[in-house]
Scaffold this active site. Structure first.
Site, PDB file in Angstrom:
ATOM      1  N   HIS A 364       0.812  -1.215   0.000  1.00  0.00           N
ATOM      2  CA  HIS A 364       0.000   0.000   0.000  1.00  0.00           C
ATOM      3  C   HIS A 364       0.841   1.258   0.000  1.00  0.00           C
ATOM      4  O   HIS A 364       0.416   2.292  -0.506  1.00  0.00           O
ATOM      5  CB  HIS A 364      -0.998  -0.044   1.143  1.00  0.00           C
ATOM      6  CG  HIS A 364      -2.013  -1.085   0.859  1.00  0.00           C
ATOM      7  ND1 HIS A 364      -2.011  -2.307   1.464  1.00  0.00           N
ATOM      8  CD2 HIS A 364      -2.969  -1.123  -0.088  1.00  0.00           C
ATOM      9  CE1 HIS A 364      -2.961  -3.036   0.932  1.00  0.00           C
ATOM     10  NE2 HIS A 364      -3.561  -2.353  -0.009  1.00  0.00           N
ATOM     11  N   CYS A 677      -8.561  -2.488 -16.260  1.00  0.00           N
ATOM     12  CA  CYS A 677      -8.068  -1.509 -15.283  1.00  0.00           C
ATOM     13  C   CYS A 677      -6.894  -1.999 -14.445  1.00  0.00           C
ATOM     14  O   CYS A 677      -6.544  -1.373 -13.460  1.00  0.00           O
ATOM     15  CB  CYS A 677      -9.199  -1.034 -14.376  1.00  0.00           C
ATOM     16  SG  CYS A 677      -9.824  -2.323 -13.295  1.00  0.00           S
TER      17      CYS A 677
HETATM   18  C1  PEP Z   1      -6.738  -5.793 -10.462  1.00  0.00           C
HETATM   19  O1  PEP Z   1      -6.753  -6.838  -9.803  1.00  0.00           O
HETATM   20  O2  PEP Z   1      -6.298  -5.726 -11.627  1.00  0.00           O
HETATM   21  C2  PEP Z   1      -7.211  -4.535  -9.887  1.00  0.00           C
HETATM   22  C3  PEP Z   1      -7.315  -3.452 -10.612  1.00  0.00           C
HETATM   23  O3  PEP Z   1      -7.498  -4.532  -8.563  1.00  0.00           O
HETATM   24  P1  PEP Z   1      -6.409  -4.465  -7.395  1.00  0.00           P
HETATM   25  O4  PEP Z   1      -5.076  -4.231  -8.018  1.00  0.00           O
HETATM   26  O5  PEP Z   1      -6.830  -3.373  -6.499  1.00  0.00           O
HETATM   27  O6  PEP Z   1      -6.536  -5.832  -6.788  1.00  0.00           O
END
Ligand code: PEP
Ligand code: MG
Length: 747
Positions: A364, A677
């Protein structure tokens, strides 16, 4: 230990201290010290070897070997017995050196007549500085007591080296913390920065390694350990039974603070003439040296707990607090072993760069560094021991290298690089308000990922068309307690205000796995990434999800609202979550709240199973977003947090790319809007290939929008598809080489 040796050892340390106090130059001091040690150990030879560079040791002083060999005899790390001691950071004690494994004859030293050999690493906080050697003609093995006494001496030599007592001519005797040093690590956030070091935890300096009065020193140690124990107990009371991880660390602290072995070793060090703080540091050094050899995660963590505890103890003993009175430079580059997201947020945008010894790309702290667009390097080993507050430093967040105290050539090359990056930024700025239209006329919509208020200004500066992923859990993660609904309403309201009508996709809480809320009881799961996380928690504990949905509805206050559920693995999870949303909307209406103008409800496709869901799912869902970070880890069964396997499988591997293409085909068949994303959307070549596979919406870090748009605008997707088809036809594992070659051909 025999009393006689103990007092001999103290006598020797007393004489060493006198040698230190004299006005002699570094070389004279070293010469005097080798004589003192040889006399006191009753040996014909005592020599001190120091590193002249990371790989080479140099004989810097000797009593008993040929003086002409001083500063001429050199050996590589691992070479000969001396090189072996340095490389393994372990003692070599042999009655018959020429027969010992690894022995290498150095004719210029005249050492062939000396049979027994005892070599001790000179190390400080796990960092090898040199080797201390005694030799004698008579073939004998040095006793355990003698070895121990020499270890204490080596510890004092290490402290003296650190304090600059042996500075003289030549590289081996140059002042510590003055040479240029390079620290390779892993890129956490791209970018380049130049500035001056700001240590998150200033180093404790021990200026009095030798003490005369062992009784007084033992008392000081006892008092300090007592203060430490009381402090740890207090921390445990404050932590209560809530946070298991924190408790575990504190339990380990308590275990060490009460450990008889640890105390005994430090008391022995004191009996041999060390001051209380030097005794603590000697044991800390041993623990650090062990840490570098141990691969077992649990043991490493415990040793690192001991390291933390030793630092606390040193602060108590020296009275040196975290606040040293040093002033933060105007262009601070933060150096730390590790740092939490909340602490990092406190520093905020004033940091120019961050270099961590530990940390991970997915942590984080890394997410926060990215949100603040601060170049970050993780896994830069040893940097906290080498860097001093105020040192000049350059952070190369493209290569993942920190240059500490760089020399002229590095400075000018690096400044050229910064200028080039700035020029590229200007290029990106010039297309900021243009669309990402490819040469063959396909428009790709580029959105940004966000999670903190600090991200929102980038919406304008990056040219993003909206927020394609707002990670709501970050607000929960950087706090010490669960935020209240009213706080969330205010926050989401500010986010929507800042977005000025652009679409914001709020992802509901994605906790569990690596994202553990500090105030929620963590579950002991064998495999958290495959465990109780994200929507699974949301559906099993609907109270929190309902509270969040209410906050979103109220914050929208008549504006359009877009909500996305994370980590949906089967259709029913989405259906159930949607039902909860519908119920919440109805309840809000009954309470008289203004409802959003429109509500879109989507899901993240992060598990391969969802790609094979029934058609009905694709019809029901308002939109889908491919969470490539998780999808890729499950597709290849390779932990995204594990540096060993993380890079093993290329995103442009034909299997993964084909899988993404199938998802897009299914969405196209039902007319379901789909975006991508995950982090890969922000890598220009990956983004280009995704677009070639049919994706028309990508969401990424704000800083990536310029580079991605720039490349998309230059390329013809039809051509890229042909390149990918060719690669597929030839049976290549990844399309990357073919695409890269094609791009080079494009100029
Ligand atoms: C992903 O898993 O690609 C995502 C965008 O979520 P996070 O990175 O927050 O798990
Ligand atoms: Mg995810």
């Amino acid at each position: 230990m025999a009393e006689r040796l103990e007092s001999e050892s103290r006598k020797l340390l007393g004489r060493l201290r006198d040698a230190m106090a004299g006005l002699a130059a570094g070389q004279e001091r070293l010469d005097e010290i080798t004589s003192l040690i040889a006399d006191s150990m009753d040996c014909e030879v005592c020599s001190i070897y120091l590193f002249r560079d990371a790989e080479t040791l140099e004989l810097c002083a000797t009593k008993g070997l040929n003086k002409e060999a001083v500063h001429k005899t050199r050996m590589k790390l691992g070479e000969g017995l001396v090189g072996r001691v340095a490389k393994r950071r372990a003692i070599v004690n042999t009655p018959d050196a020429p027969q010992a494994k690894g022995f290498r004859y150095m004719p210029e030293t005249g050492e062939e007549v000396f049979s027994s050999f005892l070599g001790i690493p000179i190390q400080r906080l796990g960092e090898a500085l040199g080797v201390l050697v005694v030799q004698s003609r008579a073939a004998r093995e040095f006793s355990a007591d003698e070895v121990y006494a020499l270890e204490v001496v080596a510890m004092v030599l290490a402290e003296m080296t650190e304090l600059g007592a042996f500075v003289g001519e030549g590289a081996a005797m140059s002042a510590r913390h003055s040479q240029p040093a390079m620290f390779p690590g892993t890129v956490g956030q791209e970018g380049a920065a130049e500035g001056h070091v700001w240590l998150h935890e200033p180093r404790v300096v021990v200026t009095n390694p030798i003490a005369d009065d062992p009784v007084r020193e033992a008392e000081r140690l006892g008092e300090a350990v007592e203060e430490l124990r009381v402090g740890v107990d207090k921390m445990m009371q404050i932590a209560g039974g809530q946070d298991k991880d924190q408790r575990q660390v504190l339990e380990a602290y308590r275990m060490f603070a009460n450990s008889k072995g640890w105390m005994r070793r430090m008391q022995e060090d004191i009996s041999n003439g060390l001051s209380a703080e030097a005794a603590v540091e000697k044991e800390q050094s041993t623990a650090r040296a062990r840490m570098s050899q141990i691969t077992d995660g649990y043991l490493r963590e415990r040793l690192s707990d001991l390291d933390d505890l030793s630092n606390r103890l040193l602060r108590i003993l020296t009275g040196q607090g975290a606040d040293t009175g040093a002033e933060m430079p105007a262009d601070p580059i933060l150096i730390a072993r590790n740092i939490g997201p909340a602490e990092l947020l406190e520093y905020g945008r004033k940091l120019k760069g961050i270099v961590l010894e530990e940390g991970s790309v997915g942590s984080h702290a890394a997410v926060v560094a990215r949100a603040l667009a601060i170049p970050l390097i993780v896994h830069a080993q040893r940097i906290t021991t080498e860097a001093l507050n105020g040192d000049h430093i350059m952070v190369d967040g493209e290569q993942g290298i920190a240059h500490l105290r760089p020399d002229e050539s590095v400075v000018s090359a690096f400044r050229d690089k910064i200028a080039m990056l700035a020029a590229a930024q200007e290029r990106y700025a010039s297309i900021r308000d243009k669309s990402a239209i490819t040469q063959d006329g396909c428009t790709v919509t580029l959105h940004m990922n966000a999670g903190l208020m600090a991200d929102l200004p980038s919406l304008v500066s990056s040219g993003a068309e909206g927020v394609g992923l707002f990670r709501t859990e970050l607000q929960f993660l950087v706090r010490n307690q669960m935020p209240r609904r009213s706080e969330l309403v205010a926050l989401y309201d500010r986010v929507l205000d800042a977005a000025q009508g652009k679409r914001v996709v709020f992802r509901t809480l994605d906790i569990g796995s690596d994202k553990v809320l500090p105030y929620m009881k963590p579950n002991d799961e064998p495999n958290p990434a495959l465990g109780w996380r994200a929507i699974r928690v949301g559906l099993d504990k609907p109270g929190i999800m309902r509270m969040q949905l209410q906050a979103l509805i109220r914050a929208a206050n008549g504006r359009p609202l877009t909500v996305m559920f994370p980590f949906v693995a089967q259709m029913e999870e989405y259906t159930e979550a949607r039902r909860l949303m519908d119920k919440t909307v109805a309840a809000e209406a009954r309470l008289g709240h203004v409802l959003p103008e429109t509500i879109e409800i989507g899901a993240m496709l992060e598990t391969p199973s969802l790609a094979f869901a029934p058609n009905k799912f694709f019809e029901d869902v308002d939109f889908l977003s491919i969470g490539g970070n998780d999808l890729k880890q499950f597709f290849f069964a390779a932990d995204r947090e594990n540096e060993r396997v993380r890079r093993r499988y290329d995103t442009l591997n034909i299997s993964f790319l084909t899988f993404v293409e199938r998802i897009v085909e299914r969405c196209d068949a039902t007319g379901t809007p789909v975006s991508f994303c995950g982090e890969d959307a922000g890598r220009p070549v990956e983004a280009l290939c995704f677009a070639a596979m049919g994706l028309r919406c990508l969401s990424m870090r704000p800083a990536s929008i310029g580079p991605v748009k720039n490349l998309l605008r230059r390329c013809d997707l039809g051509e890229v598809r042909k390149v990918i088809a060719g690669s597929r036809h030839r049976g290549e594992m990844s399309v990357r080489p073919a695409v890269m070659e094609w791009l080079r051909g494009q100029g």
